[in-house]
Design a protein around this motif. Sequence first.
Motif, PDB file in Angstrom:
ATOM      1  N   GLY A  10       0.808  -1.215   0.000  1.00  0.00           N
ATOM      2  CA  GLY A  10       0.000   0.000   0.000  1.00  0.00           C
ATOM      3  C   GLY A  10       0.840   1.263   0.000  1.00  0.00           C
ATOM      4  O   GLY A  10       2.056   1.223  -0.252  1.00  0.00           O
ATOM      5  N   GLN A  14       4.968   1.682  -0.235  1.00  0.00           N
ATOM      6  CA  GLN A  14       5.519   2.368  -1.407  1.00  0.00           C
ATOM      7  C   GLN A  14       6.341   3.595  -1.000  1.00  0.00           C
ATOM      8  O   GLN A  14       7.391   3.865  -1.595  1.00  0.00           O
ATOM      9  CB  GLN A  14       4.384   2.787  -2.331  1.00  0.00           C
ATOM     10  CG  GLN A  14       3.667   1.620  -2.986  1.00  0.00           C
ATOM     11  CD  GLN A  14       2.511   2.059  -3.853  1.00  0.00           C
ATOM     12  OE1 GLN A  14       2.680   2.792  -4.823  1.00  0.00           O
ATOM     13  NE2 GLN A  14       1.308   1.621  -3.516  1.00  0.00           N
ATOM     14  N   ASN A  35       1.637  -9.015  -2.079  1.00  0.00           N
ATOM     15  CA  ASN A  35       0.371  -8.327  -1.879  1.00  0.00           C
ATOM     16  C   ASN A  35      -0.747  -9.346  -2.051  1.00  0.00           C
ATOM     17  O   ASN A  35      -0.604 -10.322  -2.796  1.00  0.00           O
ATOM     18  CB  ASN A  35       0.215  -7.183  -2.887  1.00  0.00           C
ATOM     19  CG  ASN A  35      -0.741  -6.112  -2.420  1.00  0.00           C
ATOM     20  OD1 ASN A  35      -0.675  -5.683  -1.271  1.00  0.00           O
ATOM     21  ND2 ASN A  35      -1.624  -5.671  -3.293  1.00  0.00           N
ATOM     22  N   LYS A  36      -1.867  -9.112  -1.397  1.00  0.00           N
ATOM     23  CA  LYS A  36      -2.939 -10.097  -1.392  1.00  0.00           C
ATOM     24  C   LYS A  36      -3.502 -10.368  -2.782  1.00  0.00           C
ATOM     25  O   LYS A  36      -3.660 -11.512  -3.180  1.00  0.00           O
ATOM     26  CB  LYS A  36      -4.059  -9.639  -0.456  1.00  0.00           C
ATOM     27  CG  LYS A  36      -5.218 -10.614  -0.332  1.00  0.00           C
ATOM     28  CD  LYS A  36      -6.247 -10.149   0.668  1.00  0.00           C
ATOM     29  CE  LYS A  36      -6.946  -8.889   0.218  1.00  0.00           C
ATOM     30  NZ  LYS A  36      -8.085  -8.529   1.100  1.00  0.00           N
ATOM     31  N   SER A  37      -3.785  -9.313  -3.531  1.00  0.00           N
ATOM     32  CA  SER A  37      -4.472  -9.539  -4.804  1.00  0.00           C
ATOM     33  C   SER A  37      -4.075  -8.586  -5.924  1.00  0.00           C
ATOM     34  O   SER A  37      -4.297  -8.892  -7.084  1.00  0.00           O
ATOM     35  CB  SER A  37      -5.988  -9.451  -4.591  1.00  0.00           C
ATOM     36  OG  SER A  37      -6.340  -8.198  -4.037  1.00  0.00           O
ATOM     37  N   ASP A  38      -3.500  -7.433  -5.601  1.00  0.00           N
ATOM     38  CA  ASP A  38      -3.229  -6.423  -6.618  1.00  0.00           C
ATOM     39  C   ASP A  38      -1.896  -6.709  -7.308  1.00  0.00           C
ATOM     40  O   ASP A  38      -0.863  -6.109  -7.000  1.00  0.00           O
ATOM     41  CB  ASP A  38      -3.211  -5.025  -5.983  1.00  0.00           C
ATOM     42  CG  ASP A  38      -3.302  -3.920  -7.021  1.00  0.00           C
ATOM     43  OD1 ASP A  38      -2.969  -4.185  -8.188  1.00  0.00           O
ATOM     44  OD2 ASP A  38      -3.691  -2.793  -6.667  1.00  0.00           O
ATOM     45  N   HIS A  39      -1.923  -7.603  -8.278  1.00  0.00           N
ATOM     46  CA  HIS A  39      -0.687  -7.983  -8.972  1.00  0.00           C
ATOM     47  C   HIS A  39      -0.175  -6.851  -9.868  1.00  0.00           C
ATOM     48  O   HIS A  39       1.022  -6.763 -10.136  1.00  0.00           O
ATOM     49  CB  HIS A  39      -0.931  -9.251  -9.804  1.00  0.00           C
ATOM     50  CG  HIS A  39      -1.296 -10.448  -8.972  1.00  0.00           C
ATOM     51  ND1 HIS A  39      -0.398 -11.045  -8.111  1.00  0.00           N
ATOM     52  CD2 HIS A  39      -2.454 -11.121  -8.842  1.00  0.00           C
ATOM     53  CE1 HIS A  39      -0.986 -12.053  -7.498  1.00  0.00           C
ATOM     54  NE2 HIS A  39      -2.243 -12.131  -7.916  1.00  0.00           N
ATOM     55  N   GLU A  40      -1.083  -6.012 -10.327  1.00  0.00           N
ATOM     56  CA  GLU A  40      -0.681  -4.873 -11.151  1.00  0.00           C
ATOM     57  C   GLU A  40       0.209  -3.927 -10.349  1.00  0.00           C
ATOM     58  O   GLU A  40       1.196  -3.401 -10.866  1.00  0.00           O
ATOM     59  CB  GLU A  40      -1.925  -4.134 -11.648  1.00  0.00           C
ATOM     60  CG  GLU A  40      -1.611  -3.004 -12.611  1.00  0.00           C
ATOM     61  CD  GLU A  40      -2.869  -2.338 -13.151  1.00  0.00           C
ATOM     62  OE1 GLU A  40      -2.802  -1.143 -13.467  1.00  0.00           O
ATOM     63  OE2 GLU A  40      -3.900  -3.027 -13.255  1.00  0.00           O
ATOM     64  N   LYS A  41      -0.123  -3.723  -9.073  1.00  0.00           N
ATOM     65  CA  LYS A  41       0.687  -2.864  -8.209  1.00  0.00           C
ATOM     66  C   LYS A  41       2.065  -3.471  -7.993  1.00  0.00           C
ATOM     67  O   LYS A  41       3.081  -2.768  -7.996  1.00  0.00           O
ATOM     68  CB  LYS A  41      -0.011  -2.665  -6.866  1.00  0.00           C
ATOM     69  CG  LYS A  41       0.693  -1.691  -5.934  1.00  0.00           C
ATOM     70  CD  LYS A  41      -0.056  -1.551  -4.625  1.00  0.00           C
ATOM     71  CE  LYS A  41      -1.373  -0.847  -4.816  1.00  0.00           C
ATOM     72  NZ  LYS A  41      -2.092  -0.619  -3.537  1.00  0.00           N
ATOM     73  N   THR A  43       3.668  -5.523  -9.996  1.00  0.00           N
ATOM     74  CA  THR A  43       4.411  -5.393 -11.255  1.00  0.00           C
ATOM     75  C   THR A  43       4.952  -3.975 -11.413  1.00  0.00           C
ATOM     76  O   THR A  43       6.102  -3.778 -11.841  1.00  0.00           O
ATOM     77  CB  THR A  43       3.517  -5.748 -12.450  1.00  0.00           C
ATOM     78  OG1 THR A  43       3.037  -7.091 -12.312  1.00  0.00           O
ATOM     79  CG2 THR A  43       4.276  -5.620 -13.758  1.00  0.00           C
ATOM     80  N   SER A  44       4.140  -3.002 -11.028  1.00  0.00           N
ATOM     81  CA  SER A  44       4.559  -1.600 -11.117  1.00  0.00           C
ATOM     82  C   SER A  44       5.758  -1.331 -10.209  1.00  0.00           C
ATOM     83  O   SER A  44       6.715  -0.655 -10.618  1.00  0.00           O
ATOM     84  CB  SER A  44       3.399  -0.681 -10.738  1.00  0.00           C
ATOM     85  OG  SER A  44       3.813   0.668 -10.704  1.00  0.00           O
TER      86      SER A  44
END
Length: 270
Positions: A10, A14, A35-41, A43-44
């Motif tokens: 979060g 970050q 992270n629990k579910s936000d794979h896009e975050k 990857t970023s």
Amino acid sequence: MKKIVFVGAGSMAQAIIHGWMKEATVAPEDIYVMNKSDHEKLTSLNEKYGVQLVDDDRENIKTADLIILAMKPKDVVAGMKSVAPYLSSNAVVLSVLAGVPMDTIENGLGKRPIARCMPNTSATIGMSASALACNDLVKNVDKLELIRLLKTIGTVIEVEEEELHVVTALSGSGPAYIYYYVEAFEKAAVASGLTSQVARDLLVQTLAGSAEMLKQSSDTPASLRKQVTSPGGTTEAGIEALQESGFADILARCLKESETRSRELGKRYL
């Protein structure tokens, strides 16, 4: 502490990672993030900072020296459950979660070295005001290392765990209150004829200069205020308006409500 794993990605995680990368405090290959579910975050973060991602088999966690709990407080139980089977007995746990007590962390991750820290999002620019509390199992060498890591993103003050509720209200949430102050003052200045940009530039520099005066001067805030306040002048008129509006009481209520919420959150996770 060579290998560091963030459980949660979060805004606070970050901010810390950004601060560490900016100051070259930790090598990106030594930082792992899950992270629990936000794979896009995730990857970023990997693409932006070069940090590593925790493998699906959790092998990365087994050799971690420091685990940083940085998920949302409501996800702390599930988050700890997902990593508990893989933790080394020597791994130190640092929580940056508001309100979640060490007892809850110990229940989820076992009796081990545990520290709680309340930084703020100014860590992003190396200006966080962080408070650190440790349990009795944190060795002095590990405490010093935690302080070293946190000092690269701002100042660090050691406190007792019980004091973290007030710290959360004062400096953890503090940036939001300052931004709200600027937002309201800027709106008032625009209503009086200034452009938004001129008002903001003047406010930002006024805040920066005042903060630096508070840091460098041995005078109290009250003394510094009086030095600006001439009898019968413009500043006095403004101060009187603040006093008539109960400004000090409003700030006291703000702090107390935030502290109370922190205590409520703490009880929720016991």
